[in-house]
Write a protein that holds these residues in place. Structure first.
Motif, PDB file in Angstrom:
ATOM      1  N   ALA A 249      24.809  41.268   3.896  1.00  0.00           N
ATOM      2  CA  ALA A 249      24.333  42.570   3.595  1.00  0.00           C
ATOM      3  C   ALA A 249      24.605  42.972   2.125  1.00  0.00           C
ATOM      4  N   ASP A 250      25.505  42.575   1.347  1.00  0.00           N
ATOM      5  CA  ASP A 250      25.683  42.953   0.031  1.00  0.00           C
ATOM      6  C   ASP A 250      24.542  42.173  -0.766  1.00  0.00           C
ATOM      7  N   LEU A 251      24.071  40.953  -0.278  1.00  0.00           N
ATOM      8  CA  LEU A 251      22.982  40.342  -1.133  1.00  0.00           C
ATOM      9  C   LEU A 251      21.615  40.976  -0.744  1.00  0.00           C
ATOM     10  N   HIS A 252      21.513  41.653   0.454  1.00  0.00           N
ATOM     11  CA  HIS A 252      20.203  42.249   0.894  1.00  0.00           C
ATOM     12  C   HIS A 252      20.203  43.574   0.158  1.00  0.00           C
ATOM     13  N   GLN A 253      21.311  44.317   0.237  1.00  0.00           N
ATOM     14  CA  GLN A 253      21.330  45.549  -0.752  1.00  0.00           C
ATOM     15  C   GLN A 253      21.059  45.381  -2.228  1.00  0.00           C
ATOM     16  N   ALA A 254      21.609  44.264  -2.539  1.00  0.00           N
ATOM     17  CA  ALA A 254      21.170  44.089  -3.902  1.00  0.00           C
ATOM     18  C   ALA A 254      19.819  43.639  -4.524  1.00  0.00           C
ATOM     19  N   ARG A 255      19.041  43.078  -3.260  1.00  0.00           N
ATOM     20  CA  ARG A 255      17.896  42.740  -3.356  1.00  0.00           C
ATOM     21  C   ARG A 255      16.955  43.979  -3.533  1.00  0.00           C
TER      22      ARG A 255
ATOM     23  N   SER B 153      26.420  40.904 -11.125  1.00  0.00           N
ATOM     24  CA  SER B 153      26.810  41.370  -9.772  1.00  0.00           C
ATOM     25  C   SER B 153      26.215  40.340  -8.783  1.00  0.00           C
ATOM     26  N   ILE B 154      25.059  40.103  -8.641  1.00  0.00           N
ATOM     27  CA  ILE B 154      24.284  39.146  -7.828  1.00  0.00           C
ATOM     28  C   ILE B 154      24.995  37.751  -7.864  1.00  0.00           C
ATOM     29  N   LEU B 155      25.064  37.312  -9.137  1.00  0.00           N
ATOM     30  CA  LEU B 155      25.724  36.115  -9.203  1.00  0.00           C
ATOM     31  C   LEU B 155      27.044  35.817  -8.817  1.00  0.00           C
ATOM     32  N   TRP B 156      28.007  36.947  -8.936  1.00  0.00           N
ATOM     33  CA  TRP B 156      29.161  36.840  -8.034  1.00  0.00           C
ATOM     34  C   TRP B 156      29.333  36.818  -6.869  1.00  0.00           C
ATOM     35  N   LEU B 157      28.134  37.308  -6.096  1.00  0.00           N
ATOM     36  CA  LEU B 157      27.887  37.287  -4.625  1.00  0.00           C
ATOM     37  C   LEU B 157      27.655  35.967  -4.165  1.00  0.00           C
ATOM     38  N   ILE B 158      26.495  35.377  -5.000  1.00  0.00           N
ATOM     39  CA  ILE B 158      26.235  34.086  -4.495  1.00  0.00           C
ATOM     40  C   ILE B 158      27.522  32.953  -4.839  1.00  0.00           C
ATOM     41  N   ASN B 159      28.274  33.096  -5.876  1.00  0.00           N
ATOM     42  CA  ASN B 159      29.538  32.536  -5.842  1.00  0.00           C
ATOM     43  C   ASN B 159      30.414  32.928  -4.635  1.00  0.00           C
ATOM     44  N   ASP B 160      30.460  33.977  -4.239  1.00  0.00           N
ATOM     45  CA  ASP B 160      31.490  34.262  -2.956  1.00  0.00           C
ATOM     46  C   ASP B 160      30.781  33.320  -1.926  1.00  0.00           C
ATOM     47  N   LEU B 161      29.443  33.690  -1.498  1.00  0.00           N
ATOM     48  CA  LEU B 161      28.802  32.906  -0.521  1.00  0.00           C
ATOM     49  C   LEU B 161      29.000  31.416  -0.443  1.00  0.00           C
ATOM     50  N   MET B 162      28.712  30.614  -1.861  1.00  0.00           N
ATOM     51  CA  MET B 162      28.961  29.122  -1.860  1.00  0.00           C
ATOM     52  C   MET B 162      30.480  28.943  -1.568  1.00  0.00           C
ATOM     53  N   CYS B 163      31.682  29.758  -2.084  1.00  0.00           N
ATOM     54  CA  CYS B 163      32.900  29.526  -1.751  1.00  0.00           C
ATOM     55  C   CYS B 163      33.116  29.556  -0.330  1.00  0.00           C
ATOM     56  N   TRP B 164      32.556  30.556   0.286  1.00  0.00           N
ATOM     57  CA  TRP B 164      32.998  30.785   1.633  1.00  0.00           C
ATOM     58  C   TRP B 164      32.411  29.679   2.615  1.00  0.00           C
ATOM     59  N   CYS B 165      30.916  29.171   2.319  1.00  0.00           N
ATOM     60  CA  CYS B 165      30.609  28.004   3.036  1.00  0.00           C
ATOM     61  C   CYS B 165      31.475  26.831   2.896  1.00  0.00           C
ATOM     62  N   GLU B 166      31.933  26.502   1.503  1.00  0.00           N
ATOM     63  CA  GLU B 166      32.952  25.388   1.396  1.00  0.00           C
ATOM     64  C   GLU B 166      33.811  25.585   1.994  1.00  0.00           C
ATOM     65  N   SER B 167      34.508  26.641   1.981  1.00  0.00           N
ATOM     66  CA  SER B 167      35.615  26.935   2.673  1.00  0.00           C
ATOM     67  C   SER B 167      35.716  26.561   4.196  1.00  0.00           C
ATOM     68  N   ARG B 168      34.810  27.099   4.617  1.00  0.00           N
ATOM     69  CA  ARG B 168      34.254  27.029   6.157  1.00  0.00           C
ATOM     70  C   ARG B 168      34.137  25.410   6.546  1.00  0.00           C
ATOM     71  N   ILE B 169      33.430  24.663   5.662  1.00  0.00           N
ATOM     72  CA  ILE B 169      33.326  23.290   6.156  1.00  0.00           C
ATOM     73  C   ILE B 169      34.406  22.699   5.989  1.00  0.00           C
ATOM     74  N   GLU B 170      35.546  23.028   5.071  1.00  0.00           N
ATOM     75  CA  GLU B 170      36.907  22.308   4.787  1.00  0.00           C
ATOM     76  C   GLU B 170      37.551  22.625   5.974  1.00  0.00           C
ATOM     77  N   ASP B 171      37.476  23.768   6.585  1.00  0.00           N
ATOM     78  CA  ASP B 171      38.320  24.160   7.609  1.00  0.00           C
ATOM     79  C   ASP B 171      37.949  23.510   8.833  1.00  0.00           C
ATOM     80  N   CYS B 172      36.540  23.359   9.210  1.00  0.00           N
ATOM     81  CA  CYS B 172      36.086  22.316  10.335  1.00  0.00           C
ATOM     82  C   CYS B 172      36.492  21.088   9.971  1.00  0.00           C
TER      83      CYS B 172
END
Length: 116
Positions: A27-33, A41-60
């Motif tokens: 939602a933050d990325l859509h609002q940023a657009r 600020s957009i780059l921070w959101l991209i980093n958050d998304l990347m970290c979230w996805c990597e973390s989810r893969i590690e958890d799985c």
């Protein structure tokens, strides 16, 4: 005295993707657009998304053995996400319609596969 018996971990399906945090990032990325969010600020959101996805893969990976197809699918997803992230970084935070459409696939890619 009771004895402790080690029981091998049963194959379990990982819990569903924690959607609240993911949906907030998307939602933050859509609002940023749509808004006047600056590039850093957009780059921070991209980093958050990347970290979230990597973390989810590690958890799985820690929770249950993934099939080769699931692992390959997640690797493909992360490869594509990394490509988008690099383009966004090079353009100092410019988000394309193609990237925003790609975000719709995050949930599916990160959720555990269903068994038929």
């Amino acid at each position: 005295m009771p004895r402790l018996t080690l029981v091998p971990r049963a194959a379990q399906t990982p819990p569903p993707c924690p959607t609240q945090e993911l949906q907030e990032i998307i939602a933050d990325l859509h609002q940023a657009r749509d808004g006047l969010t600056d590039g850093p600020s957009i780059l921070w959101l991209i980093n958050d998304l990347m970290c979230w996805c990597e973390s989810r893969i590690e958890d799985c990976d820690d929770e249950s053995p993934n099939s080769a197809q699931t692992t390959l699918s997640r690797q493909n997803f992360m490869s594509r996400l990394t490509g988008y992230a690099e383009n966004i970084r090079r353009s100092n935070g410019e988000l394309s319609d193609e990237f925003l459409a790609f975000l719709a696939t995050v949930q599916t890619a990160m959720d555990a596969p269903t068994t038929n």
